[in-house]
Design a protein around this motif. Structure first.
Motif, PDB file in Angstrom:
ATOM      1  N   ILE A  11      30.460  30.540  48.099  1.00  0.00           N
ATOM      2  CA  ILE A  11      29.522  31.653  48.218  1.00  0.00           C
ATOM      3  C   ILE A  11      30.244  32.986  48.025  1.00  0.00           C
ATOM      4  CG2 ILE A  11      28.056  32.934  49.844  1.00  0.00           C
ATOM      5  CD1 ILE A  11      27.295  30.161  51.034  1.00  0.00           C
ATOM      6  N   ALA A  12      31.383  33.134  48.676  1.00  0.00           N
ATOM      7  CA  ALA A  12      32.129  34.398  48.596  1.00  0.00           C
ATOM      8  C   ALA A  12      32.560  34.710  47.170  1.00  0.00           C
ATOM      9  CB  ALA A  12      33.348  34.344  49.518  1.00  0.00           C
ATOM     10  N   LEU A  13      32.906  33.689  46.401  1.00  0.00           N
ATOM     11  CA  LEU A  13      33.330  33.914  45.024  1.00  0.00           C
ATOM     12  C   LEU A  13      32.146  34.192  44.104  1.00  0.00           C
ATOM     13  CD1 LEU A  13      36.121  31.207  44.716  1.00  0.00           C
ATOM     14  CD2 LEU A  13      36.402  33.688  44.967  1.00  0.00           C
ATOM     15  N   ASP A  18      30.106  42.268  51.288  1.00  0.00           N
ATOM     16  CA  ASP A  18      30.723  43.447  51.898  1.00  0.00           C
ATOM     17  C   ASP A  18      31.712  43.061  52.979  1.00  0.00           C
ATOM     18  OD1 ASP A  18      29.254  45.302  50.355  1.00  0.00           O
ATOM     19  OD2 ASP A  18      27.543  45.064  51.678  1.00  0.00           O
ATOM     20  N   ILE A  19      31.484  41.907  53.607  1.00  0.00           N
ATOM     21  CA  ILE A  19      32.331  41.422  54.692  1.00  0.00           C
ATOM     22  C   ILE A  19      32.178  39.907  54.790  1.00  0.00           C
ATOM     23  CG2 ILE A  19      30.556  41.719  56.464  1.00  0.00           C
ATOM     24  CD1 ILE A  19      32.855  42.659  58.355  1.00  0.00           C
ATOM     25  N   ILE A  20      33.224  39.243  55.236  1.00  0.00           N
ATOM     26  CA  ILE A  20      33.193  37.795  55.459  1.00  0.00           C
ATOM     27  C   ILE A  20      33.464  37.562  56.939  1.00  0.00           C
ATOM     28  CG2 ILE A  20      34.311  35.579  54.964  1.00  0.00           C
ATOM     29  CD1 ILE A  20      35.056  36.851  52.187  1.00  0.00           C
ATOM     30  N   ILE A  21      32.561  36.841  57.590  1.00  0.00           N
ATOM     31  CA  ILE A  21      32.717  36.516  59.007  1.00  0.00           C
ATOM     32  C   ILE A  21      32.797  35.004  59.115  1.00  0.00           C
ATOM     33  CG2 ILE A  21      31.674  36.655  61.299  1.00  0.00           C
ATOM     34  CD1 ILE A  21      30.214  39.190  60.279  1.00  0.00           C
ATOM     35  N   ALA A  35      40.801  31.750  54.537  1.00  0.00           N
ATOM     36  CA  ALA A  35      41.039  33.178  54.315  1.00  0.00           C
ATOM     37  C   ALA A  35      42.187  33.394  53.334  1.00  0.00           C
ATOM     38  CB  ALA A  35      41.334  33.874  55.638  1.00  0.00           C
ATOM     39  N   GLY A  36      43.219  32.566  53.430  1.00  0.00           N
ATOM     40  CA  GLY A  36      44.334  32.664  52.487  1.00  0.00           C
ATOM     41  C   GLY A  36      43.883  32.417  51.055  1.00  0.00           C
ATOM     42  N   ILE A  37      43.007  31.449  50.868  1.00  0.00           N
ATOM     43  CA  ILE A  37      42.459  31.168  49.538  1.00  0.00           C
ATOM     44  C   ILE A  37      41.664  32.379  49.047  1.00  0.00           C
ATOM     45  CG2 ILE A  37      40.753  29.761  48.289  1.00  0.00           C
ATOM     46  CD1 ILE A  37      41.671  27.411  50.171  1.00  0.00           C
ATOM     47  N   LEU A  38      40.837  32.948  49.922  1.00  0.00           N
ATOM     48  CA  LEU A  38      40.036  34.112  49.536  1.00  0.00           C
ATOM     49  C   LEU A  38      40.911  35.316  49.195  1.00  0.00           C
ATOM     50  CD1 LEU A  38      37.225  33.713  52.195  1.00  0.00           C
ATOM     51  CD2 LEU A  38      36.969  33.441  49.715  1.00  0.00           C
ATOM     52  N   ARG A  39      42.015  35.473  49.897  1.00  0.00           N
ATOM     53  CA  ARG A  39      42.920  36.592  49.621  1.00  0.00           C
ATOM     54  C   ARG A  39      43.585  36.472  48.244  1.00  0.00           C
ATOM     55  NH1 ARG A  39      40.684  39.885  52.312  1.00  0.00           N
ATOM     56  NH2 ARG A  39      41.129  40.206  54.478  1.00  0.00           N
ATOM     57  N   SER A  45      39.831  39.459  47.234  1.00  0.00           N
ATOM     58  CA  SER A  45      41.125  39.871  47.795  1.00  0.00           C
ATOM     59  C   SER A  45      41.031  41.094  48.706  1.00  0.00           C
ATOM     60  CB  SER A  45      42.137  40.135  46.674  1.00  0.00           C
ATOM     61  OG  SER A  45      41.687  41.202  45.859  1.00  0.00           O
ATOM     62  N   ASP A  46      40.061  41.964  48.465  1.00  0.00           N
ATOM     63  CA  ASP A  46      39.906  43.177  49.284  1.00  0.00           C
ATOM     64  C   ASP A  46      38.729  43.119  50.239  1.00  0.00           C
ATOM     65  OD1 ASP A  46      42.103  44.385  48.079  1.00  0.00           O
ATOM     66  OD2 ASP A  46      40.891  45.231  46.467  1.00  0.00           O
ATOM     67  N   THR A  47      38.006  42.007  50.265  1.00  0.00           N
ATOM     68  CA  THR A  47      36.846  41.881  51.147  1.00  0.00           C
ATOM     69  C   THR A  47      37.331  41.718  52.594  1.00  0.00           C
ATOM     70  OG1 THR A  47      35.624  40.772  49.382  1.00  0.00           O
ATOM     71  CG2 THR A  47      34.730  40.588  51.601  1.00  0.00           C
ATOM     72  N   PRO A  48      36.856  42.551  53.504  1.00  0.00           N
ATOM     73  CA  PRO A  48      37.273  42.402  54.907  1.00  0.00           C
ATOM     74  C   PRO A  48      36.864  41.031  55.461  1.00  0.00           C
ATOM     75  CG  PRO A  48      36.145  44.493  54.574  1.00  0.00           C
ATOM     76  CD  PRO A  48      35.960  43.698  53.317  1.00  0.00           C
ATOM     77  N   ILE A  49      37.768  40.418  56.206  1.00  0.00           N
ATOM     78  CA  ILE A  49      37.511  39.127  56.841  1.00  0.00           C
ATOM     79  C   ILE A  49      37.628  39.307  58.348  1.00  0.00           C
ATOM     80  CG2 ILE A  49      38.306  36.744  57.140  1.00  0.00           C
ATOM     81  CD1 ILE A  49      39.372  36.876  54.257  1.00  0.00           C
ATOM     82  N   VAL A  50      36.595  38.874  59.054  1.00  0.00           N
ATOM     83  CA  VAL A  50      36.575  38.939  60.511  1.00  0.00           C
ATOM     84  C   VAL A  50      36.435  37.517  61.030  1.00  0.00           C
ATOM     85  CG1 VAL A  50      35.344  39.778  62.550  1.00  0.00           C
ATOM     86  CG2 VAL A  50      35.511  41.223  60.500  1.00  0.00           C
TER      87      VAL A  50
END
Length: 76
Positions: A11-13, A18-21, A35-39, A45-50
């Motif tokens: 989904i994120a890709l 705006d943000i990933i929780i 999160a490492g894969i998403l980075r 790579s710049d999407t904030p992850i919480v």
């Protein structure tokens, strides 16, 4: 909303979020791994992850700090 890390990554890709929780503990892999894969991906790579979790031990907190994959952690 995804049921596991693989679904969330897909989904994120696909979507411009705006943000990933996410939780630290996911059914198919650790949240830090996801999160490492998403980075590593240009699209996220710049999407904030919480990380939001009710279950993080001291070792898990240290892992988050070392890997620097999360922008924030909410520990409940």
């Amino acid at each position: 909303m995804a049921e596991n890390a693989a679904g969330g990554i897909a989904i994120a890709l696909k979507e411009k979020l705006d943000i990933i929780i996410m939780d630290v503990r996911l059914p198919d892999m650790r949240g830090t791994e996801a999160a490492g894969i998403l980075r590593l991906e240009k699209e996220t790579s710049d999407t904030p992850i919480v990380f939001v979790t009710a279950s993080v031990m001291v070792e898990g907190l240290e892992e988050l700090k070392i890997l620097r994959t999360a922008d924030s952690l909410v520990n409940r």
